[in-house]
Design a protein around this motif. Structure first.
Motif, PDB file in Angstrom:
ATOM      1  N   SER A   1       0.865  -1.153   0.244  1.00 35.85           N
ATOM      2  CA  SER A   1      -0.074   0.269   0.320  1.00 35.85           C
ATOM      3  C   SER A   1       1.246   0.994   0.228  1.00 35.85           C
ATOM      4  CB  SER A   1      -1.212  -0.219   0.944  1.00 35.85           C
ATOM      5  OG  SER A   1      -1.849  -0.903   1.335  1.00 35.85           O
TER       6      SER A   1
ATOM      7  N   LYS B   1     -12.990   3.336   0.354  1.00 35.12           N
ATOM      8  CA  LYS B   1     -11.927   1.736   0.998  1.00 35.12           C
ATOM      9  C   LYS B   1     -12.754   1.533   2.376  1.00 35.12           C
ATOM     10  CE  LYS B   1      -8.570  -0.006   2.645  1.00 35.12           C
ATOM     11  NZ  LYS B   1      -8.122  -0.976   2.157  1.00 35.12           N
ATOM     12  N   TRP B   2     -13.463   2.789   2.924  1.00 33.16           N
ATOM     13  CA  TRP B   2     -14.030   2.003   4.006  1.00 33.16           C
ATOM     14  C   TRP B   2     -15.859   2.312   4.370  1.00 33.16           C
ATOM     15  CZ3 TRP B   2      -9.537   5.345   4.272  1.00 33.16           C
ATOM     16  CH2 TRP B   2      -8.861   4.606   5.061  1.00 33.16           C
TER      17      TRP B   2
ATOM     18  N   GLY C   1     -13.730   0.485  -7.934  1.00 28.14           N
ATOM     19  CA  GLY C   1     -12.495   0.002  -6.340  1.00 28.14           C
ATOM     20  C   GLY C   1     -14.150  -0.024  -5.226  1.00 28.14           C
TER      21      GLY C   1
ATOM     22  N   LEU D   1     -12.461  -8.033  -1.942  1.00 26.77           N
ATOM     23  CA  LEU D   1     -11.490  -7.177  -2.643  1.00 26.77           C
ATOM     24  C   LEU D   1     -11.394  -8.643  -4.019  1.00 26.77           C
ATOM     25  CD1 LEU D   1      -8.107  -7.000  -0.362  1.00 26.77           C
ATOM     26  CD2 LEU D   1      -8.867  -5.548  -2.048  1.00 26.77           C
TER      27      LEU D   1
ATOM     28  N   PRO E   1      -9.615   3.711  -3.869  1.00 27.42           N
ATOM     29  CA  PRO E   1      -9.404   4.897  -3.489  1.00 27.42           C
ATOM     30  C   PRO E   1      -8.012   5.568  -4.519  1.00 27.42           C
ATOM     31  CG  PRO E   1      -8.957   3.697  -2.589  1.00 27.42           C
ATOM     32  CD  PRO E   1      -9.060   2.774  -2.856  1.00 27.42           C
ATOM     33  N   TRP E   2      -7.160   4.449  -5.112  1.00 20.14           N
ATOM     34  CA  TRP E   2      -6.411   5.382  -5.653  1.00 20.14           C
ATOM     35  C   TRP E   2      -6.183   6.979  -5.567  1.00 20.14           C
ATOM     36  CZ3 TRP E   2      -2.866   3.376  -2.364  1.00 20.14           C
ATOM     37  CH2 TRP E   2      -2.988   1.783  -2.106  1.00 20.14           C
TER      38      TRP E   2
END
Length: 251
Positions: free
Chosen positions: A53, A143-144, A168, A173, A184-185
């Motif tokens: 990460s 992400k959350w 995403g 996953l 989230p990237w």
């Protein structure tokens, strides 16, 4: 805002070179595990998952910095699309190569695939200024947030499927050798753009705008940082080939 020189800024390339060396060490550990020289869990062990990460975050933040400089220098869309085509072509090569080696878990949306999509989004939004900070935070928070939303609305579970999961917004996953979706990237790259725009306005020396040309070992690292895509595509086949040859030689 004063225009910086129309050249690459060495400090960004040095930072990218550091990320590449870290990535190489990480991948070498992965290859040692693959060939049975060590036994590690690269999918669950926090020692490895957190490194992965951090490496991806560093690469994408640097990509954002580079896009901020490119946007500020105004190189035009022609140069952008040329570079984009190289990244997209590299992504296709990664998919093909990983399919040959890991047919059941090949990379269908890894870091280069994600970068190809995010570069376009970042290019279109690079002029949004300080808004990129909260937008980046919002993207990272997915992400959350996504698992909570999908848990509350099971009808959205289709977003976990290949193709849809490129966005995403997922609760599970996928099983693949590399996965770097837009969320989230994109938030990390947006932060890189925001940081780069701020630095160009307030602290251009932080990016090396006034530095003389590099020399010696520093110049070597700068060159490495400038050839990041080629290095990324070549380093794993070379390491895997050398380890495979060693295994064959050892008998």
């Amino acid at each position: 805002m004063p225009k910086p020189p129309s050249r690459r800024l060495d400090r960004i390339d040095l930072l990218r070179a550091a990320a590449m060396l870290w990535m190489t060490a990480f991948h070498f550990g992965f290859d040692l595990d693959h060939f049975g020289f060590i036994v590690q869990d690269f999918h669950e062990d926090p020692f490895w998952t957190w490194q992965r990460s951090a490496i991806v975050s560093l690469f994408l933040f640097i990509a954002g910095l580079s896009q901020a400089v490119a946007f500020h220098q105004g190189p035009g869309w022609a140069r952008f699309w040329k570079r984009w085509a190289q990244v997209a072509g590299g992504a296709l090569l990664v998919s093909f190569g990983s399919w040959l080696m890991f047919p059941d878990t090949f990379i269908y949306f890894g870091i280069l695939h994600g970068v190809a999509v995010m570069l376009v989004l970042v290019r279109l939004t690079a002029g949004w200024g300080a808004w990129l900070w909260p937008l980046g935070a919002l993207a990272i928070s997915m992400k959350w947030v996504a698992p909570l939303v999908i848990g509350a609305l099971p009808s959205l579970a289709f977003l976990n499927q290949p193709g849809f999961n490129a966005l995403g917004f997922i609760s599970q996953l996928p099983i693949t050798e590399d996965y770097a979706p837009v969320l989230p990237w994109l938030g990390v790259m947006w932060w890189g753009v925001a940081a780069g725009r701020w630095a160009l306005l307030n602290r251009p020396d932080w990016l090396g705008a006034g530095d003389p040309p590099s020399s010696g070992m520093k110049k070597g690292l700068v060159v490495l940082g400038r050839w990041s895509l080629t290095y990324y595509l070549v380093h794993q086949p070379v390491m895997i080939g050398l380890l495979a040859a060693f295994v064959w030689w050892r008998g």
